[in-house]
Scaffold this motif. Structure first.
Motif, PDB file in Angstrom:
ATOM      1  N   LYS A   1      68.923  -2.388  18.503  1.00 33.85           N
ATOM      2  CA  LYS A   1      67.624  -1.741  18.720  1.00 33.85           C
ATOM      3  C   LYS A   1      66.621  -2.863  18.960  1.00 33.85           C
ATOM      4  O   LYS A   1      66.515  -3.788  18.155  1.00 33.85           O
ATOM      5  N   VAL A   2      65.899  -2.763  20.059  1.00 37.85           N
ATOM      6  CA  VAL A   2      64.927  -3.791  20.423  1.00 37.85           C
ATOM      7  C   VAL A   2      63.574  -3.119  20.616  1.00 37.85           C
ATOM      8  O   VAL A   2      63.463  -2.148  21.365  1.00 37.85           O
ATOM      9  N   GLU A   3      62.571  -3.616  19.913  1.00 39.03           N
ATOM     10  CA  GLU A   3      61.206  -3.140  20.069  1.00 39.03           C
ATOM     11  C   GLU A   3      60.410  -4.213  20.787  1.00 39.03           C
ATOM     12  O   GLU A   3      60.435  -5.384  20.377  1.00 39.03           O
ATOM     13  N   MET A   4      59.752  -3.815  21.871  1.00 41.31           N
ATOM     14  CA  MET A   4      58.991  -4.761  22.679  1.00 41.31           C
ATOM     15  C   MET A   4      57.554  -4.278  22.800  1.00 41.31           C
ATOM     16  O   MET A   4      57.324  -3.131  23.176  1.00 41.31           O
TER      17      MET A   4
ATOM     18  N   VAL B   1      54.162   6.030  22.327  1.00 44.71           N
ATOM     19  CA  VAL B   1      52.936   6.733  22.717  1.00 44.71           C
ATOM     20  C   VAL B   1      51.696   5.933  22.335  1.00 44.71           C
ATOM     21  O   VAL B   1      51.581   5.443  21.204  1.00 44.71           O
ATOM     22  N   GLY B   2      50.802   5.782  23.299  1.00 48.60           N
ATOM     23  CA  GLY B   2      49.528   5.125  23.063  1.00 48.60           C
ATOM     24  C   GLY B   2      49.574   3.611  23.028  1.00 48.60           C
ATOM     25  O   GLY B   2      48.568   2.977  22.725  1.00 48.60           O
ATOM     26  N   GLN B   3      50.720   3.019  23.338  1.00 47.44           N
ATOM     27  CA  GLN B   3      50.849   1.558  23.302  1.00 47.44           C
ATOM     28  C   GLN B   3      51.541   1.071  24.571  1.00 47.44           C
ATOM     29  O   GLN B   3      52.248   1.826  25.232  1.00 47.44           O
ATOM     30  N   TYR B   4      51.349  -0.181  24.894  1.00 41.81           N
ATOM     31  CA  TYR B   4      52.132  -0.806  25.960  1.00 41.81           C
ATOM     32  C   TYR B   4      53.340  -1.411  25.251  1.00 41.81           C
ATOM     33  O   TYR B   4      53.405  -2.618  24.989  1.00 41.81           O
ATOM     34  N   ALA B   5      54.259  -0.522  24.858  1.00 49.63           N
ATOM     35  CA  ALA B   5      55.407  -0.915  24.036  1.00 49.63           C
ATOM     36  C   ALA B   5      56.558   0.037  24.289  1.00 49.63           C
ATOM     37  O   ALA B   5      56.360   1.150  24.767  1.00 49.63           O
ATOM     38  N   ASN B   6      57.761  -0.430  23.951  1.00 56.33           N
ATOM     39  CA  ASN B   6      58.933   0.434  24.057  1.00 56.33           C
ATOM     40  C   ASN B   6      59.914   0.151  22.944  1.00 56.33           C
ATOM     41  O   ASN B   6      59.869  -0.903  22.302  1.00 56.33           O
ATOM     42  N   VAL B   7      60.773   1.133  22.730  1.00 52.96           N
ATOM     43  CA  VAL B   7      61.925   0.986  21.846  1.00 52.96           C
ATOM     44  C   VAL B   7      63.147   1.187  22.729  1.00 52.96           C
ATOM     45  O   VAL B   7      63.219   2.176  23.475  1.00 52.96           O
ATOM     46  N   SER B   8      64.067   0.246  22.680  1.00 54.56           N
ATOM     47  CA  SER B   8      65.227   0.280  23.556  1.00 54.56           C
ATOM     48  C   SER B   8      66.509   0.068  22.774  1.00 54.56           C
ATOM     49  O   SER B   8      66.497  -0.539  21.700  1.00 54.56           O
TER      50      SER B   8
END
Length: 91
Positions: A4-7, A47-54
């Motif tokens: 799991k990678v959070e960016m 949601v609401g962020q320039y972010a992702n969970v991959s």
């Protein structure tokens, strides 16, 4: 191996818009190639962020490190990584 990678992306406001758009286009092409290759299994926007969970499926830590550091947006990212394993209750 599954990870799991959070960016979280933080492009500096001082970066010229044309340069930022070019980097984002390269990022999209690269990430879609990894998805087609089956290495980047899932990607969700936070949601609401320039972010992702991959979720990545790669051979080992080194392969994941290489893939992440080759992301065009890598210099502007805060990344956290968690290795995953099967849960005994999963069907």
């Amino acid at each position: 191996m599954l990870f799991k990678v959070e960016m979280t992306v933080n492009i500096p406001a001082s970066l010229p818009a044309e340069q930022a758009e070019a980097i984002k286009a390269r990022e999209k092409a690269y990430s879609q190639r990894l998805q087609r290759e089956g290495k980047w299994l899932h990607i969700w926007r936070v949601v609401g962020q320039y972010a992702n969970v991959s979720i990545f499926d790669v051979a080992d830590n080194q392969e994941l490190h290489t893939l992440l550091t080759e992301l065009p947006l890598y210099p502007y990212m805060a990344i956290t990584v968690q290795p995953l394993c099967a849960h005994p209750s999963a069907i």
